[in-house]
Structures are given as structure tokens and as C-alpha cells.
Motif scaffolding. Structure first.
Motif, PDB file in Angstrom:
ATOM      1  N   ILE A 107       2.931   1.549 -10.427  1.00 55.90           N
ATOM      2  CA  ILE A 107       3.625   0.388  -9.234  1.00 55.90           C
ATOM      3  C   ILE A 107       3.131   1.085  -8.145  1.00 55.90           C
ATOM      4  N   HIS A 108       1.844   0.462  -7.387  1.00 55.62           N
ATOM      5  CA  HIS A 108       1.453   1.027  -6.203  1.00 55.62           C
ATOM      6  C   HIS A 108       1.726   0.154  -4.933  1.00 55.62           C
ATOM      7  N   ALA A 109       2.142   1.129  -3.963  1.00 55.29           N
ATOM      8  CA  ALA A 109       2.501   0.329  -2.744  1.00 55.29           C
ATOM      9  C   ALA A 109       1.513  -0.226  -1.731  1.00 55.29           C
ATOM     10  N   SER A 110       0.559  -1.033  -2.324  1.00 57.75           N
ATOM     11  CA  SER A 110      -0.319  -1.489  -1.212  1.00 57.75           C
ATOM     12  C   SER A 110      -0.968  -2.823  -2.033  1.00 57.75           C
ATOM     13  N   LEU A 111      -1.712  -3.514  -1.388  1.00 54.75           N
ATOM     14  CA  LEU A 111      -2.239  -4.582  -1.763  1.00 54.75           C
ATOM     15  C   LEU A 111      -3.731  -4.311  -2.220  1.00 54.75           C
ATOM     16  N   LEU A 112      -3.835  -3.587  -3.442  1.00 53.49           N
ATOM     17  CA  LEU A 112      -5.227  -2.991  -3.711  1.00 53.49           C
ATOM     18  C   LEU A 112      -6.254  -4.092  -3.740  1.00 53.49           C
ATOM     19  N   PRO A 113      -7.543  -3.610  -3.216  1.00 61.40           N
ATOM     20  CA  PRO A 113      -8.130  -2.119  -3.074  1.00 61.40           C
ATOM     21  C   PRO A 113      -7.695  -1.506  -1.915  1.00 61.40           C
ATOM     22  N   ARG A 114      -7.059  -2.205  -0.906  1.00 59.12           N
ATOM     23  CA  ARG A 114      -6.874  -1.525   0.403  1.00 59.12           C
ATOM     24  C   ARG A 114      -5.740  -0.498   0.347  1.00 59.12           C
ATOM     25  N   TRP A 115      -6.125   0.567   0.811  1.00 60.49           N
ATOM     26  CA  TRP A 115      -5.045   1.690   0.558  1.00 60.49           C
ATOM     27  C   TRP A 115      -4.870   2.428  -0.898  1.00 60.49           C
ATOM     28  N   ARG A 116      -5.770   2.573  -1.335  1.00 58.68           N
ATOM     29  CA  ARG A 116      -5.594   3.459  -2.561  1.00 58.68           C
ATOM     30  C   ARG A 116      -5.197   4.960  -1.900  1.00 58.68           C
ATOM     31  N   GLY A 117      -4.633   5.763  -2.770  1.00 58.80           N
ATOM     32  CA  GLY A 117      -4.371   6.975  -2.424  1.00 58.80           C
ATOM     33  C   GLY A 117      -3.049   7.362  -2.113  1.00 58.80           C
ATOM     34  N   ALA A 118      -2.549   8.359  -1.457  1.00 61.05           N
ATOM     35  CA  ALA A 118      -1.305   9.062  -1.422  1.00 61.05           C
ATOM     36  C   ALA A 118      -0.214   8.416  -0.521  1.00 61.05           C
ATOM     37  N   ALA A 119      -0.635   7.975   0.583  1.00 57.95           N
ATOM     38  CA  ALA A 119       0.202   7.474   1.606  1.00 57.95           C
ATOM     39  C   ALA A 119      -0.078   5.999   2.018  1.00 57.95           C
ATOM     40  N   PRO A 120      -0.075   4.983   1.047  1.00 58.91           N
ATOM     41  CA  PRO A 120      -0.308   3.902   1.373  1.00 58.91           C
ATOM     42  C   PRO A 120       0.504   3.069   2.492  1.00 58.91           C
ATOM     43  N   ILE A 121       1.744   3.512   2.356  1.00 55.01           N
ATOM     44  CA  ILE A 121       2.866   2.582   3.248  1.00 55.01           C
ATOM     45  C   ILE A 121       2.462   3.036   4.808  1.00 55.01           C
ATOM     46  N   GLN A 122       2.336   4.231   5.036  1.00 55.22           N
ATOM     47  CA  GLN A 122       2.159   5.020   6.402  1.00 55.22           C
ATOM     48  C   GLN A 122       0.866   4.409   6.849  1.00 55.22           C
ATOM     49  N   ALA A 123      -0.199   4.388   6.072  1.00 50.83           N
ATOM     50  CA  ALA A 123      -1.663   3.797   6.124  1.00 50.83           C
ATOM     51  C   ALA A 123      -1.478   2.471   6.671  1.00 50.83           C
ATOM     52  N   ALA A 124      -0.805   1.503   6.370  1.00 51.40           N
ATOM     53  CA  ALA A 124      -0.667   0.204   6.386  1.00 51.40           C
ATOM     54  C   ALA A 124      -0.216   0.143   7.750  1.00 51.40           C
ATOM     55  N   ILE A 125       0.813   0.898   8.203  1.00 47.96           N
ATOM     56  CA  ILE A 125       1.447   0.652   9.479  1.00 47.96           C
ATOM     57  C   ILE A 125       0.504   1.333  10.699  1.00 47.96           C
ATOM     58  N   LEU A 126      -0.025   2.352  10.362  1.00 50.88           N
ATOM     59  CA  LEU A 126      -1.130   3.105  11.120  1.00 50.88           C
ATOM     60  C   LEU A 126      -2.147   2.199  11.711  1.00 50.88           C
ATOM     61  N   ALA A 127      -2.567   1.329  10.514  1.00 49.67           N
ATOM     62  CA  ALA A 127      -3.835   0.527  10.882  1.00 49.67           C
ATOM     63  C   ALA A 127      -3.460  -0.670  11.550  1.00 49.67           C
ATOM     64  N   GLY A 128      -1.910  -0.962  11.789  1.00 51.83           N
ATOM     65  CA  GLY A 128      -1.586  -2.339  12.389  1.00 51.83           C
ATOM     66  C   GLY A 128      -1.806  -3.429  11.390  1.00 51.83           C
ATOM     67  N   ASP A 129      -1.785  -3.172  10.103  1.00 55.31           N
ATOM     68  CA  ASP A 129      -1.833  -4.229   9.075  1.00 55.31           C
ATOM     69  C   ASP A 129      -0.679  -5.385   9.422  1.00 55.31           C
ATOM     70  N   ALA A 130      -1.148  -6.644   9.364  1.00 59.71           N
ATOM     71  CA  ALA A 130       0.036  -7.438   9.033  1.00 59.71           C
ATOM     72  C   ALA A 130       0.861  -7.460   8.054  1.00 59.71           C
ATOM     73  N   GLU A 131       0.367  -7.227   6.791  1.00 63.44           N
ATOM     74  CA  GLU A 131       1.078  -7.204   5.536  1.00 63.44           C
ATOM     75  C   GLU A 131       0.677  -6.032   4.746  1.00 63.44           C
ATOM     76  N   THR A 132       1.444  -5.800   3.826  1.00 65.30           N
ATOM     77  CA  THR A 132       1.150  -4.714   2.573  1.00 65.30           C
ATOM     78  C   THR A 132       1.533  -5.389   1.489  1.00 65.30           C
ATOM     79  N   GLY A 133       2.151  -4.618   0.561  1.00 69.81           N
ATOM     80  CA  GLY A 133       2.700  -5.098  -0.528  1.00 69.81           C
ATOM     81  C   GLY A 133       2.672  -4.290  -1.905  1.00 69.81           C
ATOM     82  N   ILE A 134       2.802  -4.933  -2.926  1.00 67.84           N
ATOM     83  CA  ILE A 134       2.964  -4.250  -4.283  1.00 67.84           C
ATOM     84  C   ILE A 134       1.813  -4.616  -5.337  1.00 67.84           C
ATOM     85  N   THR A 135       1.151  -3.749  -5.891  1.00 70.98           N
ATOM     86  CA  THR A 135       0.105  -4.024  -7.009  1.00 70.98           C
ATOM     87  C   THR A 135       0.645  -3.470  -8.126  1.00 70.98           C
TER      88      THR A 135
END
Length: 304
Positions: A107-135
Motif C-alpha cells: 500500500i504505497h501513498a502516492s500515484l506511482l511512479p511519482r514519489w517512490r521512496g520513503a516520504a511520498p506524502i511530504q514530497a507531494a505537498i512540498l512540490a505543490g502537487d494538486a493530487e496524490t493518492g494510493i497505489t
């Protein structure tokens, strides 16, 4: 379905509970070992261990897995249909990845392949993404590179923090893993393009660089709430910045300059950030204006 579950923090708890409530036979729960709490307190069990014990599920807490052949043999002996992994904290070696009949599902907390790795939730907010999700993906030996089974997008609001987004994503993950197990959807390889990485964070990452624009600092404050937190240094004291917001105005003051008693601070590119809540070491959180009065900071003071 006969399952093992791998997870450690709060993010994994909704999925564990959902699997148990759905009637799956969870024969082993793997999580990080208890760790000493801060300030010398007794060892503390992780969120998943506490939840598993409340559900009367057997818990295993190996320190490492990579070369633990006894653990590999035990895991293979479980005769699993699948294993579910959610923010476990250790890399699963090939013998364990291949043991369950349907593999290990992450259960990965991003819309892969965007934000692979250890801190996908923080990375999505830092980048100003309009959305993220679960893969939901079937794990392989790479870093979040396995084929995808299900995805669901989650919008990121303008004032979302990592904490608020974390809770919504955890619930979506719990729902999607039940679907993945029930429906056994076909695995789709991840696209080669659009790959980004979210590195592991440390407390040192939380220091504010006032030469950055206000909107970027705001994202950092929200992305690092609650951990690792953002900090600003003034004189000999370091304060936590718990909440802030960009202000629609321009200024010519040097970045880091406190502009008024209300907590407006000059940032890079002539932008302005308003501090909303601060916390001094060893003290309770305060409204920014009250904290600044306690620090006796006059307009013109520089944060570093």
C-alpha cells in the motif's frame, strides 16, 4: 484468505483492522521492534504492534530480514496466499517476496511512479502537487518499482498538512487493499517516464531558508507537520513553526526580517509569510503574536 501483514506506523493500522474485520486469516504481523521513548522513558511499541495485540494477532519484530534465513524459512512455512505491506520500515528479501502464492502487495501513498521512496506524502505537498493518492502494487526487489494493481487519486487542498493528508490516504489504502485481494486485478507495469523520488527525511531538513519564497516555505511547514517539523532560529533560540500562511503583498526587506508584531516575515522574491503558531523549546504551542512578545522580538529582528 491466509495473510501476513507488514507495517509499523499509524498509517498501516486502518489496513490491518480492515483486513481483520473482513475475516482474513492473519497468521503473522511483522513490525518494527519496540524502541526507547524520548527522555529515557521505557520502550514503546509501534502503532501496528499495539493494534495487532488488541486484535489478538501474533506479532513478530525482527531487527533485520536480509540475511535471516531462519526467518525466511518460517515465513515460507506459513503457506500464505498473500502478504500485505504498509510502511513497514525494512526491505523484504527475495525469498520472502516470492513465498506467498499471490506475492507481497504494498500500500504505497502516492500515484506511482511519482514519489517512490520513503516520504511520498511530504514530497507531494512540498512540490505543490494538486493530487496524490494510493497505489496497490505487487512488490519486487526494486524501490517501489513493482507492477500496479489499483490506484485512487486524492486531492491535496491548499491548507492540507502531511497529518491531514496521511489520515485520508490511510483510509483509502485500507479500502483499496480489500478490493485488490477480492478482485485480483491484472498487474500493470509502471511507466518508465514520470518517475520521481521522495527521500527519507531528518530533523535537519526542517530548518527554514528565508531566502525561499513564502509559498514554498508555507508548503514546507504543512509538509513537515507533524514530523520532522519546521524550525526558525532567532538569536540563540530555535522555535518550531507550527502554522503559517503566505500573505498577498510585497516587501523590500531582507529575507528573514520580522516586519511587525503580528508575525509577518519577509521572504525571498519580495514575498511575505505570516507566522500563525509557534512553539518554544519545552513550552506549549502559542499564537505567533504571543510567542513573539514572550521572546521580546521587535520589528526589524532577523530570523536565520
Amino acid at each position: 484468505m491466509r495473510l501476513a501483514f507488514f507495517g509499523s506506523p499509524d498509517f498501516a493500522v486502518p489496513a490491518l483492522r480492515a483486513l481483520a474485520e473482513a475475516g482474513h486469516d492473519i497468521v503473522a504481523v511483522y513490525c518494527q521492534p519496540p524502541k526507547p521513548a524520548e527522555r529515557g522513558l521505557k520502550e514503546t511499541k509501534c502503532a501496528v504492534q499495539r493494534a495487532a495485540e488488541a486484535l489478538a494477532l501474533p506479532v513478530r519484530t525482527p531487527v533485520r530480514l536480509r540475511n535471516d534465513t531462519d526467518e525466511h524459512r518460517f515465513f515460507a512455512s506459513l503457506g500464505l496466499d498473500a502478504a500485505v505491506v504498509a510502511a513497514y520500515g525494512l526491505i523484504l528479501p527475495k525469498p520472502m517476496l516470492e513465498a506467498p502464492r499471490r506475492g507481497c502487495l504494498n500500500i504505497h501513498a502516492s500515484l506511482l511512479p511519482r514519489w517512490r521512496g520513503a516520504a511520498p506524502i511530504q514530497a507531494a505537498i512540498l512540490a505543490g502537487d494538486a493530487e496524490t493518492g494510493i497505489t496497490i502494487m505487487r512488490m519486487d526487489e526494486g524501490l517501489d518499482t513493482g507492477p500496479m494493481l489499483l490506484k485512487e487519486a486524492v486531492p491535496i487542498g491548499p491548507r492540507d498538512t502531511a497529518a491531514s493528508l496521511h489520515d485520508r490516504l490511510a483510509e483509502v489504502g485500507a479500502r483499496l487493499i480489500l478490493r485488490a485481494l477480492a478482485e485480483d486485478p491484472p498487474a500493470v507495469p509502471q511507466p518508465a517516464e514520470g518517475v520521481t523520488y521522495a527521500p527519507k527525511l531528518s530533523r535537519a531538513d526542517g530548518a527554514i531558508d528565508w531566502t525561499r519564497p513564502a509559498w514554498e516555505i508555507d508548503r514546507k511547514v504543512r509538509a513537515f507537520d507533524p514530523w520532522p517539523g519546521t524550525t526558525a532560529r532567532v538569536g540563540t533560540e530555535t522555535v518550531k513553526v507550527l502554522a503559517a500562511e503566505p500573505v498577498e503583498e510585497r516587501c523590500e526587506a531582507a529575507p528573514g526580517t520580522l516586519l511587525d508584531d503580528a508575525g509577518r516575515v519577509a521572504c525571498g522574491d519580495g514575498t511575505v509569510l505570516r507566522l500563525l503558531r509557534l512553539q518554544r523549546p519545552g513550552r506549549a504551542a502559542q499564537e505567533a503574536a504571543a510567542c513573539l512578545r514572550g521572546l521580546r522580538l521587535a520589528p526589524g529582528t532577523r530570523f536565520s
